[in-house]
Each structure stands twice: as C-alpha cells, then as structure tokens.
Design a protein around this motif. Structure first.
Motif: not given
Length: 194
Positions: A25-32, A106-113
């Motif tokens: 889901s990328g960073l936007q899907g990452l929540s506690f 996951a690393r590639l999805n983090l690149m956006q932010a």
C-alpha cells in the motif's frame, strides 16, 4: 499472571508487518492501526514500542541493515574465494525470492516520500552507504585501488537495475535470469581483477 512478551521479537514482527504494508500500500497505507490489525491487536500493541511513525521508520533503517548483514554473513560463511564472495554479495543484493521481492517493492514505494520525510531519506542514504561499503570491501582483494570506485558504481547500477526489473516484471526477471546477469557482470570484471 501477566503474559511475557519477547520485546525484540515483537519489534521484529512490527517492522516485518510494516514492510509488508509498505510493499502492498505504500507509505499512505502505513499506520499503527494497520500494523496492529494485521498482528491481531490494538494500536497500543505498536505504540508500546514506537511513539511515532518517524521512530518506527528510524528503527526500520537499522533493522533492515542489520538483518541484511546477518543474512549475508550466513550466505558467505564457508566462502573463502574473493570472487565467489563477490558473487554471493551480488546475489544477496537482488530479489531472488518472494520475501526479498516484497522488501524491494516496499523500498520502491518509499521512494515517493523520500524528499518529504527526512527519515525516509535517511533510510536510503544509510542503505546505499552500507551497500557501497560492502561492495568496496569485497572488491578490495580483487581490483586495483584506482578501479574500486568505478567498479562499485558499475555493480551498484547492475544490482539496482535488477531490483527494479524484478519488481516491475517479476515473471520476466526470474532468479535464474538475475543470476545470469550477475554472472555476466562478474565475467566482465575479469579484465580489471588483479
């Protein structure tokens, strides 16, 4: 009687779950809350270990590097030949199984932010520093000192390209095809190997 919890194991579970969510889901899907739901608990399951997402991302950097180095150490345990050790390192850098492919995604999805969150920029800077240091240490017994920087750049480009290709087209960039490219890269080094 209170239940005993292995804090290190719980942190690992949280971070591995964070990687899975980042991959999907990328960073936007990452929540506690998302992490806790996957682990079968409430958000306090995560907040007990991390005050903020920032803290978790900082820990994820250290965890990823240490986990990777431990895996590499196991892979290289009985490998004495410097060229074979380099080959092992290069294969370790490419996603040749479902877990490593998920981590690359996951690393590639983090690149956006990367430019908007300093912790993510730190993650990439530390990972790159570590990978280049590993490449250099593996090349030192093989390549003249004057060639190490350019060979490191070449090998980093090859492994980055394989990572991107495997994430974009996992059906085409099979482990066997990745291994063939790594073998070709090592064959190409034979002209500079001392």
């Amino acid at each position: 009687m209170p239940r005993l919890v292995d804090s290190d194991a719980r942190r690992r579970d949280i971070l591995e779950t964070a990687v899975a969510i980042l991959a999907e889901s990328g960073l936007q899907g990452l929540s506690f809350r998302a992490i806790a739901q996957r682990l079968g608990g409430s958000s306090t399951l995560v907040t007990h270990y991390y005050r903020s997402r920032r803290d978790m991302l900082v820990d994820l950097t250290s965890y990823t590097i240490e986990k990777g180095k431990a895996q590499l150490s196991v892979s290289e345990h009985d490998v004495d030949d410097p060229l074979a050790r380099l080959h092992t390192l290069l294969l370790w850098l490419v996603p040749d199984d479902p877990q490593s492919l998920r981590e690359e995604h996951a690393r590639l999805n983090l690149m956006q932010a990367r430019d908007s969150e300093p912790e993510i920029a730190h993650f990439f800077e530390e990972w790159e520093r570590e990978v280049r240091q590993l490449l250099r240490s593996h090349l030192e017994p093989l390549v003249p000192a004057a060639e190490i920087d350019s060979v490191t750049d070449f090998l980093r480009t090859v492994t980055n390209g394989l990572c991107l290709g495997a994430v974009e087209h996992p059906d085409k960039w099979t482990p066997e095809r990745q291994e063939a490219v790594v073998a070709r890269a090592i064959d190409g080094l034979r002209s500079v190997v001392s």
